[in-house]
Scaffold this motif. Sequence first.
Motif, short mmCIF file in Angstrom:
data_model
loop_
_atom_site.label_atom_id
_atom_site.label_comp_id
_atom_site.label_asym_id
_atom_site.label_seq_id
_atom_site.Cartn_x
_atom_site.Cartn_y
_atom_site.Cartn_z
N ARG A 155 0.85 -1.20 0.00
CA ARG A 155 0.00 0.00 0.00
C ARG A 155 0.87 1.24 0.00
O ARG A 155 1.97 1.27 0.52
N GLU A 156 0.30 2.30 -0.59
CA GLU A 156 1.10 3.48 -0.81
C GLU A 156 1.48 4.19 0.49
O GLU A 156 2.51 4.84 0.57
N PHE A 157 0.64 4.08 1.52
CA PHE A 157 0.96 4.88 2.71
C PHE A 157 2.21 4.38 3.41
O PHE A 157 2.86 5.12 4.15
N LEU B 254 4.86 3.46 1.68
CA LEU B 254 5.88 4.16 0.91
C LEU B 254 5.94 5.61 1.36
O LEU B 254 7.02 6.19 1.54
N ALA B 255 4.76 6.17 1.57
CA ALA B 255 4.70 7.56 2.00
C ALA B 255 5.41 7.72 3.34
O ALA B 255 6.17 8.68 3.54
N ALA B 256 5.20 6.78 4.22
CA ALA B 256 5.83 6.86 5.54
C ALA B 256 7.34 6.80 5.38
O ALA B 256 8.08 7.52 6.05
N GLN B 257 7.79 5.96 4.48
CA GLN B 257 9.24 5.89 4.26
C GLN B 257 9.76 7.22 3.76
O GLN B 257 10.82 7.68 4.17
N SER B 258 8.99 7.84 2.88
CA SER B 258 9.49 9.06 2.27
C SER B 258 9.55 10.21 3.27
O SER B 258 10.28 11.15 3.08
N ILE B 259 8.77 10.13 4.36
CA ILE B 259 8.90 11.19 5.35
C ILE B 259 9.86 10.79 6.45
O ILE B 259 9.88 11.36 7.53
N GLY B 260 10.66 9.78 6.18
CA GLY B 260 11.77 9.47 7.08
C GLY B 260 11.41 8.64 8.28
O GLY B 260 12.10 8.68 9.29
N THR B 261 10.32 7.86 8.19
CA THR B 261 9.98 7.00 9.31
C THR B 261 10.93 5.82 9.34
O THR B 261 11.14 5.16 8.33
N LYS B 262 11.46 5.55 10.52
CA LYS B 262 12.37 4.42 10.64
C LYS B 262 11.58 3.11 10.62
O LYS B 262 10.41 3.09 11.04
N ARG C 298 3.72 2.22 14.02
CA ARG C 298 2.69 3.21 13.73
C ARG C 298 1.79 2.82 12.59
O ARG C 298 0.61 3.13 12.58
N HIS C 299 2.35 2.14 11.61
CA HIS C 299 1.57 1.95 10.39
C HIS C 299 1.10 0.51 10.18
O HIS C 299 -0.03 0.29 9.80
N PRO D 163 -1.31 -1.09 13.67
CA PRO D 163 -2.71 -0.69 13.80
C PRO D 163 -3.57 -1.27 12.69
O PRO D 163 -4.75 -1.53 12.89
#
Lengths: 606, 546, 335, 333
Positions: D222-224, D226-234, D241-242, D245
């Motif tokens: 799922r894209e979110f 990828l999105a989380a990776q792009s905002i620097g989530t370890k 977090r993702h 849940p």
Amino acid sequence: MLDQPIVDIRELRVEFQTRGGTVAGVENVSFTVRPGETVCIVGESGSGKSVSSLALMRLIEFGGGEIARGKLLFSREKGDPIDLAEVDQDRMRDIRGNEIGMIFQEPMTALNPVFTVGRQLTEGLRVHRGLSRAAAEKQAIELLREVRIPEPERRLKQYPHELSGGMRQRVVIAMAMACRPRLLIADEPTTALDVTIQAEILALMDRLKRETGTAVMFITHDMAVVAQMADRVVVMFRGNKVEEGTVDEIFNHPKHAYTKALLAAVPKLGEMRGKAAPEPMKLLGVDNQTIAPIPGTDEVLLTVSNLTTRFAVKGGFFRRTLANVHAVEDVSFTINKGQTLSLVGESGCGKSSAGRSILRLVEPLSGKIDLGGVDVMALGTEALREARRDMQMIFQDPFASLNPQMQLMDQVAEPLKNYDIASGSEIADRVARLFDRVELPRSFLRRYPHELSGGQRQRVAIARALALNPKLIVSDEAVSALDVSVQAQVLNLMMELQAEMGLSYLFISHDMAVVERVSHHVGVMYLGRIVELGPREAVFENPQHPYTKALMKAVPIADPARRKSEKDLNFKPIPSPIHPVDYRPEPSVYRTVAPGHMVLTTDSGY
Amino acid sequence: ERGKDGNVSIIYWQAPSILNPFLSGGTKDIEASSLVIEPLARYDDKGEMVPFMAEEVPTLANGGVSEDLTTITWKIKEGLLWSDGTPVTSADVKFTADYCMHPEGGCAQAAFYDGVQSVETVDDRTVKVTFNQPKPNPYGPFVGGQSPIIQKAQFENCLGAKAPECTEQNFNPIGTGPFKVVEFKPNDVITLEANPNYRDPDKPAFATVTFKGGGDATGAARAVFETGEFDYAWNLQLAPDVIAKMEAGGKGKAITGFGPLVERIEVNLTDPSPSLDADTRSTRKAPHPFLTDVNVRKALSMAIDRELLVEVGYGKAGKPTCDLVPVPDNYAAKNDFCFKQDIEGANKLLDEAGWVKGADGVRAKDGVRLSIVYATSTNAVRQDFQALIKDWWNEIGFEVELRNASASVFFGGDPGSPDTFQKFYADVEMYANTFNGTDPQQYLAAYRCGGEPKPESQWQGENINRYCDPAYDALIDELARTGDIAKRGEIAIKMNNMLTKDSHTIIGLVHRGRVSGQSNTLGGHVLNVWDSELWDAAEWYRKQGS
Amino acid sequence: MLTFTIRRLVLAVPTLLFISLVIFLLLELAPGDPMAQVPLTVPPEVKEKMRIALGLGEPIHIRYVKWVVQFFWIEPQVLFDHIFGTGFADGKLRVISWQTRSPVMDLVVQRLPQTLWVVGVAYVLAIIIAIPVGIYSAYRQYSIFDQFGTFVTMIGFSVPPFFTGPLMVVIFAVNLHWFPSIYDTTLVVDDFESLGMQIRQMFLPVMVLTLQITAQISRFMRASMLDNFNQDYVRTARAKGMSEYTVVMVHVLRNSLIPVVTVIALGIPSIFGGAIITEQVFAVNGIGQALISAIQANDLPMVHTLTFIFAVLIVVFNLIADVLYGVLDPRVRYD
Amino acid sequence: MTDAAPNDPPPQRIAALSDTVPSAPPRSQWLDVWDQFKQHKGALVGGIIFLTIVLAVLVGPAVWWVDAQYLPKGREFINLRDTRPIYVALWDDTAKVSWLYPLGTDNLGRDTLARMMQGGRVSIAVGLTAMLLSIFLGTLIGVVAGYFRRLDGLLMRLTDLFLALPLLPMILVASLLFREALSKTFGVEGGVFVLVVGLIGVTSWMHTARIVRGDVLALKEREFILAAQSIGTKPSKLVIRHLLPNVMSPIMVSATLGIAVAIITESALSFLGFGFPPDFPTWGRLLNDSVDRMDLYPERVLWPGLAISLTVLSVNYLGDGLRDALDPRIRGR
Ligand SMILES: Nc1ncnc2c1ncn2[C@@H]1O[C@H](COP(=O)(O)OP(=O)(O)OP(=O)(O)O)[C@@H](O)[C@H]1O
Ligand SMILES: Nc1ncnc2c1ncn2[C@@H]1O[C@H](COP(=O)(O)OP(=O)(O)OP(=O)(O)O)[C@@H](O)[C@H]1O
Ligand SMILES: [Mg+2]
Ligand SMILES: [Mg+2]
């Protein structure tokens, strides 16, 4: 006979029972469709377009809706008109698929994934026409031919997932047309498709209508499509019909404020002709809007050279790499500070892969990426994480790119937490200011993504990307899924931010009109390569590469006077980007047409 | 008339897994095979020997046993046939001895051949067994359910290491018993039919036997008493009230008999403390801190209400006992010093011995607290006993921790497991034991000093409580030498008393009987606790009018 | 798909060898002794001899290798011999159970019929009941039928078989005399009467098991149907004028069955494994009972072989479930 | 006609971005959860029943007048043992009943009610903790297998291994290896508790792991993410977090089933003698001990049987409701 409408919808009201009480999906709608006529229904998302058509099919009951009031008069082939709102489901079953055909919005999910195309096509024929299997199959092949699907015999045995999106949508159309319905309802049949395929499908429907005399009720929110297709237009707003008229009347003399606003929001190809720099759109009803060009700077922010990204196709016993998908092939470009470079091209040509490669969300195979002096390709994991503070991404699908389980506040705050930029109440403050920035009410902070509309969600995604004050934002089809009106607002927002903060964008899109509006430079991609790259006016006004030219032609124009005919269209299917492991592609060589305007001379496969 | 009564069905909730008693010590297997193969002589329900395959039981009086007690000579019945029609000869008997005495065979009944020097065939029907020393009780080999005769022709190729490979033979032994095997499904069901060559042409009355195994004791009891699906159920270890209620079902009744089985508490005379290292823990190197005090042991015994235990756990199938050897009469001490529970007396005894109750109600002396671990195997009745006894012991100032282990662990001798009864990593443990036949010599000899389980012997050994008394050892030797029955009884009683009445190292609890279930329509059966329960299957018949 | 299957099969071999080693070591380490059921009257020296005769004297790695050879090399030969009447395995030592001194595989073959009859029938019955119940509950979500079905299936989940089993026996076998309380494995079904007997004796254990299994499968079925009812293609089918029956029983059902079928496939090893408690309560001497009695008697070769066969079944049916998924769902392609 | 429509809006900004839903005042997430939970009648009833049971077993033994271990002495023993529950007097006036022992006593004269409450403590504690352990293990392994492709094959084969391992020998080995050490650290009962909980947990995580892995594999696309990776989530935060849940609802289902399995397995363990000391009542042991006397004293089977079933049943319904309530998508409806 001709005067008698096929459907006459009178004062329709549809209600849904929800936990929060009764919700009216459609409040008061009346219009008619006459034989051989195309009526386009336009309106923003959620205005009740789909609900009206589903009510007409009496499918609304299965979705929990109820026709609360109104008449749905349908004149049958023989006999008197009947009120579809009153007949029972058994009788309805005879009409559905037989006298009224329907095409749905999502070609990807509208077909049952586990049955062959043939089976799904013949089903209706066998029920309504009582054909034998063989006869039905023969007819199905005929239908597939009519919708111009190559090799129809073979397609019958294939499963939906084996067809491309465009082909699937054609199958859905063939299915709807199977029993020669007298009325065809098309609910946004092209929204999910590429420009080129969209153009083909529109042409196809137009031809079918002309050949069979079927009346078409065409639902869309794309004014350009309306201009292409419609005889008459019905404009809906918040569950009500607000305006109705011929296509000329609507486009040239809109009466209702909403219609006017809607038309104003549509970017039209050629609108920017002669303007040096992109500028925000003029939106109706917005006071003291400053519309100033955004020149940007000449300082180079991002330099990409010879970027190549491939995906391995693994298989066989030892799971070795059998072949590679050449998604991005020897791509080079630069983006200046405060400017926008757009990448356009068909689905699958490698736009997203290029964008993601720059952030190294997918690992490029080779090439150089230089962001403000930082060699992105050389970074280790931690340094890369640091570098991503300067480059952010907005994704195509606002539904998919937000975590459905997290409150919006937390999602926007996440980058701040990740980089320890702020803590405690400061985070809350900053998030609130970001919400203000993207013009979302602060009351949304505690909501979940599903509680927002698509446009609102995309704003959240923008807010999230802005949280880190990046220098570069890769916007991967960030507005493609949005309503025109919303799209215009989001575009304006993005441009305002650029003007204010000196942001640079890599803007990925397949919508030429939008690209024309926002870009300083444009790159046209085909099969992994940039086939033409140059300043916006050069590429749009003086296209050199044959593919660029074809692409320009396919773009529908929101002007009923400039309709395209089917013979203008001339598309070849895109060749496969999959090559064996030992395949060595040639390097990209460009010819300079004018300063900064380059055209690929290497064989692009087009 | 043979076969007139049709089918009889027997249920053993522990299913027989093999019909060769030499390869399995399991009671279920021995009893199942006793329908098919027989010994030369058996014990009857009174514990007296009766000839089966033999003409008569050899004794000193009839000259079958030599004066010096070193040989015994058996004579096989005239005209005895195997179920396949071939005659039984002395060679078969000799072969049986060879089979079991083979060093690689792992014969489960090897103990019966203890001291056998040679077995010779005198003639076709006569065998002579010579012992390497005088044997006051020479009836080990070929006597009783555990020691039957197998056919030489059938088992000839199954000697020693080959024994386990002879599946066909082990599942379908040819015998002289009243029945022969039709089909054997291990751990499940045996189908048998009357032996056409059985020596009494009128017997057995039943043409076929269905011998079912599996399920649990409750199910077996139910099938006989309540649903009447089965005619005979073995070893119904169920609480008395349960059996009584089931008997009300009216289809059958419970029958009981008393062998030498005694449920007892063994007191560990060595220290099982986990703080000791593996080489000293529960060995004679570390005497127990307080159980070596005879007053403590006596108090433990005094606090127990044996009548109540019987009532709760066994009902008609149990009697209170203070002894190790409760029967037969000749050897039984018949003590009754413990029958009356005496909590007060126990408390007084401990007080006098200097064990004083602390604030927590637990007695202590010189910092040693009377805190004991009480182990047994997992079994509903034993757990009830544990609960009751713990309560009583609490009253006299002991702290008691209960522990139980699955029978397969508790009685298995795995030296790696801390829970075996041999290892005795507890202060007291409760289980039942008995002896074969009517002579307790071997049984009493178990408590010889040095015979205890210890690390050097891989924790194998029979002297479970680590009793060590030279006087007792002397008595063991004396018993082995004595041939006179009356004298033997005297010695045995003395030994019994040393272990129980005098030292309270063994605290007898319940003299347990065997309970089996018998359908009301089954006749001819007498419960026998000295031999296989099915010893008289040839006499069984279906009662008329039912 | 074929390469996928072969690949997984080949990978399964080291996995299974490893599993067999782990099980072996586990059993070795477990306390308990094959002599546990030998009466205490048998002296320790004799027991020691018996242990050695069982092969317990040999070092542990030799015993493991022996077992591997016997199980993977000799037993297949026996099977081959049995089918083709050849004599490859003559005189070779098979995996021998300590309790019965007979080949373990013979026992397995002997036990399988009962287990298959009882557990298998229960499973099949459960599937036959659960699928329509699941379909209807989903179609009429939150109707009385659905609520009631949910309640019953929850009960099926919640009530342990060692509670229901004896309860059934007391009620139906003891008080009402409708069914026998002890299963007769010697019954040969060759006419209607014996078939009737067979059905009667199977009834109670099958009922207890069916309740449990039905509960699980129908929950799955319902959830899967509900997922699919919301899909777009359902609307398409309706728009074509298909009858409700076709929509539900053809379009939705076919899609919903895909995950359920794999769940069912994953449950099949447990049929062979038997239902230990149920077999015990009703004295159905099946594989489960064989395993439990072997464990109680510390019959290591038997326990090892049975558990290992079970492991093989689990691994194989895992694979079958994956392959089935690929076969049933044209979208899934393994390579 | 359209022009005259009464709700004709004046020229205005197209209000797509304003709040169309009547904006409720912002409120705590947990209030929302509670609101949704209340909608689910079954869950509400289940929750109340479960709470009642928990309360009863927690408070019960403290306030009830007789101790679960108490054995009557001497004559009293004979008088008190096998007392029937008080309600039996309704149809059988010869029955031995006593108001002091409303549920009767067992064959040793111990009060059934007290033992039920005492036993419930253990059963519920074991059920809950073992479930938590099993869920923890299952989720951990499932997430790791799904998220790190490299470990996937290995972990899934490990799952196969655990599915194949026979429970009984495992228990024997574990108690051999750990019992003494555990009882030294936690005391006798504590040690057994840890052992039992550990064993049940270790042998029941496999299904959860499978389900979680499947879901994580799907979520990863799922894209979110990828999105989380792009905002620097370890990666660790990404999982917490993702991913987690979003796999909550299958985990909830596993959890509710897990309690049931744990309570039932504990009973089976007590029955086989591997569980708590024999004088320590648990529901499973009470049930097993009295199956033999089922037709004599049906209450002794019925009450623990009902207690187990009712607990499991209520937990199942509770889980159903919680799953709905925790999912914001369903909550919004
Ligand atoms: N099943 C439903 N339950 C409740 N409300 C619904 C349901 N389906 C539609 N609605 C409501 O009805 C209104 C009209 O929805 P509809 O789907 O017709 O919009 P639309 O014009 O087709 O929009 P789009 O362009 O996004 O497809 C919306 O406000 C929507 O929230
Ligand atoms: N993770 C991946 N693994 C294998 N192939 C991939 C992967 N991602 C993309 N591709 C392939 O790479 C090619 C380019 O894909 P990409 O998503 O970049 O196209 P796109 O131009 O963004 O198309 P769209 O407009 O549909 O988003 C396609 O053929 C696609 O199938
Ligand atoms: Mg719509
Ligand atoms: Mg893309």
